[in-house]
Write a protein that holds these residues in place. Structure first.
Motif, PDB file in Angstrom:
ATOM      1  N   LYS A   1       0.824  -1.123   0.043  1.00  0.00           N
ATOM      2  CA  LYS A   1      -0.033  -0.058   0.025  1.00  0.00           C
ATOM      3  C   LYS A   1       0.900   1.330   0.102  1.00  0.00           C
ATOM      4  O   LYS A   1       1.976   1.297   0.712  1.00  0.00           O
TER       5      LYS A   1
ATOM      6  N   ALA B   1       0.113   3.994   1.406  1.00  0.00           N
ATOM      7  CA  ALA B   1       0.246   4.642   2.638  1.00  0.00           C
ATOM      8  C   ALA B   1       0.969   4.044   3.577  1.00  0.00           C
ATOM      9  O   ALA B   1       1.820   4.557   4.423  1.00  0.00           O
ATOM     10  N   ASP B   2       1.479   2.712   3.357  1.00  0.00           N
ATOM     11  CA  ASP B   2       2.519   2.098   4.148  1.00  0.00           C
ATOM     12  C   ASP B   2       3.864   2.317   3.653  1.00  0.00           C
ATOM     13  O   ASP B   2       4.763   2.598   4.917  1.00  0.00           O
TER      14      ASP B   2
ATOM     15  N   ILE C   1       4.566   5.442   2.741  1.00  0.00           N
ATOM     16  CA  ILE C   1       4.607   6.853   3.202  1.00  0.00           C
ATOM     17  C   ILE C   1       4.657   6.967   4.714  1.00  0.00           C
ATOM     18  O   ILE C   1       5.823   7.493   5.160  1.00  0.00           O
ATOM     19  N   GLU C   2       4.247   6.026   5.514  1.00  0.00           N
ATOM     20  CA  GLU C   2       4.447   5.870   6.762  1.00  0.00           C
ATOM     21  C   GLU C   2       5.808   5.496   7.077  1.00  0.00           C
ATOM     22  O   GLU C   2       6.412   5.983   8.055  1.00  0.00           O
ATOM     23  N   ALA C   3       6.293   4.468   6.326  1.00  0.00           N
ATOM     24  CA  ALA C   3       7.717   3.922   6.633  1.00  0.00           C
ATOM     25  C   ALA C   3       8.591   5.179   6.311  1.00  0.00           C
ATOM     26  O   ALA C   3       9.848   5.341   7.140  1.00  0.00           O
TER      27      ALA C   3
ATOM     28  N   LYS D   1       8.019   8.255   6.643  1.00  0.00           N
ATOM     29  CA  LYS D   1       8.018   9.618   7.724  1.00  0.00           C
ATOM     30  C   LYS D   1       8.359   8.917   9.205  1.00  0.00           C
ATOM     31  O   LYS D   1       8.907   9.810   9.899  1.00  0.00           O
ATOM     32  N   ASN D   2       8.215   7.759   9.700  1.00  0.00           N
ATOM     33  CA  ASN D   2       8.497   7.201  10.936  1.00  0.00           C
ATOM     34  C   ASN D   2       9.174   5.907  10.662  1.00  0.00           C
ATOM     35  O   ASN D   2       8.600   4.647  10.969  1.00  0.00           O
TER      36      ASN D   2
ATOM     37  N   ASP E   1      11.697   2.459  11.282  1.00  0.00           N
ATOM     38  CA  ASP E   1      12.219   1.852  12.590  1.00  0.00           C
ATOM     39  C   ASP E   1      13.682   1.868  12.428  1.00  0.00           C
ATOM     40  O   ASP E   1      14.652   2.086  13.302  1.00  0.00           O
TER      41      ASP E   1
ATOM     42  N   LYS F   1      10.799  -0.724   8.157  1.00  0.00           N
ATOM     43  CA  LYS F   1       9.695  -0.364   8.888  1.00  0.00           C
ATOM     44  C   LYS F   1       8.972  -1.817   9.266  1.00  0.00           C
ATOM     45  O   LYS F   1       8.528  -2.566   8.143  1.00  0.00           O
TER      46      LYS F   1
ATOM     47  N   LEU G   1       5.439  -3.452   9.760  1.00  0.00           N
ATOM     48  CA  LEU G   1       4.023  -3.246   9.583  1.00  0.00           C
ATOM     49  C   LEU G   1       3.332  -4.535   9.523  1.00  0.00           C
ATOM     50  O   LEU G   1       3.402  -5.518   8.605  1.00  0.00           O
TER      51      LEU G   1
END
Length: 69
Positions: free
Chosen positions: A19, A21-22, A24-26, A28-29, A31, A46, A48
């Motif tokens: 996805k 969105a996944d 983009i999340e990785a 931005k934030n 691990d 990341k 998820l």
């Protein structure tokens, strides 16, 4: 900060069922964030949904280009 996906990265999203969105999340934030061998790119990891997402990015000024995932 603007996040842009390369055409290669967009192809990998479809091919691997990832996805946007996944990704983009990785970005931005993350691990874990570390340079790649050629030092021009950065590897992001990341966790998820019990899976690990690896994203390779290139930072160009205020823009982040997702090279592959």
């Amino acid at each position: 900060m603007k996040i842009v996906l390369s055409s290669h990265a967009q192809d990998r999203l479809v091919e691997r069922g990832i996805k946007k969105a996944d990704v983009i999340e990785a970005v931005k934030n993350p691990d874990i964030k570390c340079p790649t061998k050629n030092k021009r790119l950065t590897r992001i990891r990341k966790e998820l949904n019990s899976k690990t997402l690896n994203v390779i990015i290139e930072e160009k000024g205020t823009c982040i280009v997702v090279v592959t995932c």
